[in-house]
Design a protein around this motif. Structure first.
Motif, PDB file in Angstrom:
ATOM      1  N   GLU A   1      16.070  86.373  27.702  1.00 12.32           N
ATOM      2  CA  GLU A   1      15.946  86.217  26.253  1.00 12.32           C
ATOM      3  C   GLU A   1      16.020  84.761  25.821  1.00 12.32           C
ATOM      4  OE1 GLU A   1      15.247  88.660  24.168  1.00 12.32           O
ATOM      5  OE2 GLU A   1      15.359  90.187  25.735  1.00 12.32           O
ATOM      6  N   VAL A   2      16.756  83.956  26.573  1.00  8.70           N
ATOM      7  CA  VAL A   2      16.988  82.560  26.196  1.00  8.70           C
ATOM      8  C   VAL A   2      16.384  81.674  27.278  1.00  8.70           C
ATOM      9  CG1 VAL A   2      18.714  80.793  25.685  1.00  8.70           C
ATOM     10  CG2 VAL A   2      19.145  83.189  25.070  1.00  8.70           C
ATOM     11  N   SER A   3      15.366  80.907  26.920  1.00  5.51           N
ATOM     12  CA  SER A   3      14.725  80.041  27.903  1.00  5.51           C
ATOM     13  C   SER A   3      14.040  78.864  27.206  1.00  5.51           C
ATOM     14  CB  SER A   3      13.698  80.841  28.705  1.00  5.51           C
ATOM     15  OG  SER A   3      13.191  80.069  29.758  1.00  5.51           O
ATOM     16  N   PRO A   4      14.829  78.002  26.580  1.00  9.82           N
ATOM     17  CA  PRO A   4      14.204  76.872  25.891  1.00  9.82           C
ATOM     18  C   PRO A   4      13.525  75.921  26.868  1.00  9.82           C
ATOM     19  CG  PRO A   4      16.608  76.763  25.741  1.00  9.82           C
ATOM     20  CD  PRO A   4      16.272  78.003  26.475  1.00  9.82           C
TER      21      PRO A   4
ATOM     22  N   LEU B   1      27.775  82.905  42.949  1.00  8.80           N
ATOM     23  CA  LEU B   1      28.980  82.485  42.225  1.00  8.80           C
ATOM     24  C   LEU B   1      30.207  83.219  42.754  1.00  8.80           C
ATOM     25  CD1 LEU B   1      27.516  82.368  38.613  1.00  8.80           C
ATOM     26  CD2 LEU B   1      28.120  80.402  40.061  1.00  8.80           C
ATOM     27  N   GLN B   2      30.084  84.518  42.938  1.00  6.31           N
ATOM     28  CA  GLN B   2      31.223  85.294  43.426  1.00  6.31           C
ATOM     29  C   GLN B   2      31.609  84.877  44.841  1.00  6.31           C
ATOM     30  OE1 GLN B   2      29.708  89.268  42.555  1.00  6.31           O
ATOM     31  NE2 GLN B   2      30.772  89.290  40.590  1.00  6.31           N
ATOM     32  N   SER B   3      30.638  84.524  45.671  1.00  9.60           N
ATOM     33  CA  SER B   3      30.947  84.074  47.033  1.00  9.60           C
ATOM     34  C   SER B   3      31.703  82.752  47.025  1.00  9.60           C
ATOM     35  CB  SER B   3      29.665  83.941  47.863  1.00  9.60           C
ATOM     36  OG  SER B   3      28.944  82.761  47.536  1.00  9.60           O
ATOM     37  N   GLN B   4      31.558  81.996  45.951  1.00  7.89           N
ATOM     38  CA  GLN B   4      32.238  80.704  45.822  1.00  7.89           C
ATOM     39  C   GLN B   4      33.555  80.818  45.062  1.00  7.89           C
ATOM     40  OE1 GLN B   4      30.947  77.867  47.410  1.00  7.89           O
ATOM     41  NE2 GLN B   4      29.697  79.525  48.231  1.00  7.89           N
ATOM     42  N   GLY B   5      33.868  82.020  44.599  1.00  5.70           N
ATOM     43  CA  GLY B   5      35.099  82.215  43.824  1.00  5.70           C
ATOM     44  C   GLY B   5      34.997  81.701  42.403  1.00  5.70           C
ATOM     45  N   ILE B   6      33.776  81.598  41.893  1.00 10.36           N
ATOM     46  CA  ILE B   6      33.544  81.118  40.523  1.00 10.36           C
ATOM     47  C   ILE B   6      33.302  82.331  39.634  1.00 10.36           C
ATOM     48  CG2 ILE B   6      32.035  79.760  39.014  1.00 10.36           C
ATOM     49  CD1 ILE B   6      31.441  77.986  41.498  1.00 10.36           C
ATOM     50  N   ARG B   7      34.099  82.453  38.581  1.00  7.33           N
ATOM     51  CA  ARG B   7      33.967  83.586  37.660  1.00  7.33           C
ATOM     52  C   ARG B   7      32.647  83.515  36.894  1.00  7.33           C
ATOM     53  NH1 ARG B   7      38.550  86.720  35.285  1.00  7.33           N
ATOM     54  NH2 ARG B   7      36.634  87.547  34.458  1.00  7.33           N
ATOM     55  N   VAL B   8      32.159  84.658  36.549  1.00  2.00           N
ATOM     56  CA  VAL B   8      30.917  84.782  35.787  1.00  2.00           C
ATOM     57  C   VAL B   8      31.269  85.146  34.352  1.00  2.00           C
ATOM     58  CG1 VAL B   8      28.782  86.110  35.536  1.00  2.00           C
ATOM     59  CG2 VAL B   8      29.627  85.520  37.829  1.00  2.00           C
ATOM     60  N   THR B   9      30.716  84.390  33.415  1.00  5.18           N
ATOM     61  CA  THR B   9      30.829  84.720  31.999  1.00  5.18           C
ATOM     62  C   THR B   9      29.439  85.097  31.517  1.00  5.18           C
ATOM     63  OG1 THR B   9      32.689  83.224  31.656  1.00  5.18           O
ATOM     64  CG2 THR B   9      31.452  83.875  29.698  1.00  5.18           C
ATOM     65  N   SER B  10      29.330  86.281  30.929  1.00  6.97           N
ATOM     66  CA  SER B  10      28.055  86.822  30.488  1.00  6.97           C
ATOM     67  C   SER B  10      27.844  86.569  29.000  1.00  6.97           C
ATOM     68  CB  SER B  10      28.044  88.335  30.761  1.00  6.97           C
ATOM     69  OG  SER B  10      26.951  88.948  30.123  1.00  6.97           O
ATOM     70  N   TYR B  11      26.708  85.951  28.681  1.00  2.22           N
ATOM     71  CA  TYR B  11      26.298  85.901  27.277  1.00  2.22           C
ATOM     72  C   TYR B  11      24.949  86.608  27.144  1.00  2.22           C
ATOM     73  CZ  TYR B  11      22.991  82.022  28.075  1.00  2.22           C
ATOM     74  OH  TYR B  11      21.936  81.248  28.513  1.00  2.22           O
ATOM     75  N   MET B  12      24.592  86.988  25.964  1.00  2.00           N
ATOM     76  CA  MET B  12      23.379  87.763  25.676  1.00  2.00           C
ATOM     77  C   MET B  12      23.441  89.130  26.352  1.00  2.00           C
ATOM     78  SD  MET B  12      21.637  86.055  23.567  1.00  2.00           S
ATOM     79  CE  MET B  12      20.183  87.050  23.555  1.00  2.00           C
ATOM     80  N   THR B  13      24.631  89.655  26.529  1.00  2.00           N
ATOM     81  CA  THR B  13      24.839  90.902  27.250  1.00  2.00           C
ATOM     82  C   THR B  13      24.103  92.069  26.581  1.00  2.00           C
ATOM     83  OG1 THR B  13      27.019  89.995  27.762  1.00  2.00           O
ATOM     84  CG2 THR B  13      26.631  92.275  28.379  1.00  2.00           C
ATOM     85  N   LEU B  14      23.939  92.000  25.279  1.00  2.00           N
ATOM     86  CA  LEU B  14      23.233  93.056  24.553  1.00  2.00           C
ATOM     87  C   LEU B  14      21.746  92.738  24.368  1.00  2.00           C
ATOM     88  CD1 LEU B  14      25.959  93.807  21.846  1.00  2.00           C
ATOM     89  CD2 LEU B  14      25.653  94.867  24.095  1.00  2.00           C
ATOM     90  N   ALA B  15      21.299  91.595  24.894  1.00  2.00           N
ATOM     91  CA  ALA B  15      19.880  91.189  24.850  1.00  2.00           C
ATOM     92  C   ALA B  15      19.307  91.296  23.437  1.00  2.00           C
ATOM     93  CB  ALA B  15      19.056  91.992  25.846  1.00  2.00           C
ATOM     94  N   TYR B  16      19.995  90.655  22.489  1.00  2.00           N
ATOM     95  CA  TYR B  16      19.575  90.702  21.076  1.00  2.00           C
ATOM     96  C   TYR B  16      19.457  92.137  20.578  1.00  2.00           C
ATOM     97  CZ  TYR B  16      18.360  85.698  20.997  1.00  2.00           C
ATOM     98  OH  TYR B  16      18.385  84.328  21.042  1.00  2.00           O
ATOM     99  N   GLY B  17      20.218  93.046  21.160  1.00  2.00           N
ATOM    100  CA  GLY B  17      20.200  94.435  20.732  1.00  2.00           C
ATOM    101  C   GLY B  17      19.136  95.290  21.401  1.00  2.00           C
ATOM    102  N   LYS B  18      18.280  94.699  22.201  1.00  2.00           N
ATOM    103  CA  LYS B  18      17.198  95.460  22.843  1.00  2.00           C
ATOM    104  C   LYS B  18      17.739  96.566  23.750  1.00  2.00           C
ATOM    105  CE  LYS B  18      13.888  91.712  22.669  1.00  2.00           C
ATOM    106  NZ  LYS B  18      13.156  90.702  23.419  1.00  2.00           N
ATOM    107  N   VAL B  19      18.787  96.261  24.521  1.00  2.00           N
ATOM    108  CA  VAL B  19      19.311  97.279  25.443  1.00  2.00           C
ATOM    109  C   VAL B  19      19.989  98.422  24.694  1.00  2.00           C
ATOM    110  CG1 VAL B  19      19.548  95.692  27.398  1.00  2.00           C
ATOM    111  CG2 VAL B  19      21.486  96.051  25.867  1.00  2.00           C
TER     112      VAL B  19
END
Length: 157
Positions: A146-149, A58-76
């Motif tokens: 964490e998310v894999s429906p 994504l970064q090589s293509q100039g596409i910004r990354v938006t992070s969700y689940m950054t806290l991994a449901y609090g596990k981290v």
């Protein structure tokens, strides 16, 4: 993607955001709308799932990354390494993890239902992790998705 390209052509949007696109899906989107039209790809990221191949692409293509689940449901937040770094900086574990993601250049979507946690999370913008902190957090990678429906989430690269 063709409908989104049409919406852009009609001036209904300046850019397009995608979510959970792996490298193959992102390449398809780029073919249809062009990489300059894609504002961000919102993907699951945490210290336990750093998704480095996809992020690098994504970064090589100039596409910004938006992070969700950054806290991994609090596990981290319970991780001893994160706790040590938090104590070192007199911060919360959540602030450390969010600062890690911000330091990597990600837009971050932390989720919380508590107003005090939301206010505390904002303080992560002021936390400056050092190289040693970043290396220690990078070592926490464990492909901890964490998310894999079934049938909805693509396999990460």
């Amino acid at each position: 993607m063709a409908a989104l390209a049409e919406a852009k052509a009609q001036g209904l949007t300046r850019q397009i955001g995608v979510s959970n696109f792996n490298i193959a899906l992102t390449r398809q989107a780029i073919e249809v709308v062009g990489k300059e039209a894609i504002a961000t790809n919102q993907i699951e990221l945490s210290p336990y799932l750093q998704n480095s191949n996809l992020v690098e692409f994504l970064q090589s293509q100039g596409i910004r990354v938006t992070s969700y689940m950054t806290l991994a449901y609090g596990k981290v937040l319970k991780d001893p390494v994160i706790g040590e770094i938090a104590r070192k900086h007199q911060a919360t574990s959540a602030q450390v993890v969010l600062a890690w993601a911000l330091c990597l250049g990600y837009a971050v979507i932390p989720s919380s239902t508590k107003r005090e946690n939301l206010a505390s999370n904002l303080l992560a913008r002021n936390l400056r992790l050092d190289n040693e902190d970043m290396v220690r957090i990078a070592a926490l990678e464990r492909n901890g998705r964490e998310v894999s429906p079934d049938g909805l989430a693509p396999a990460w690269d």
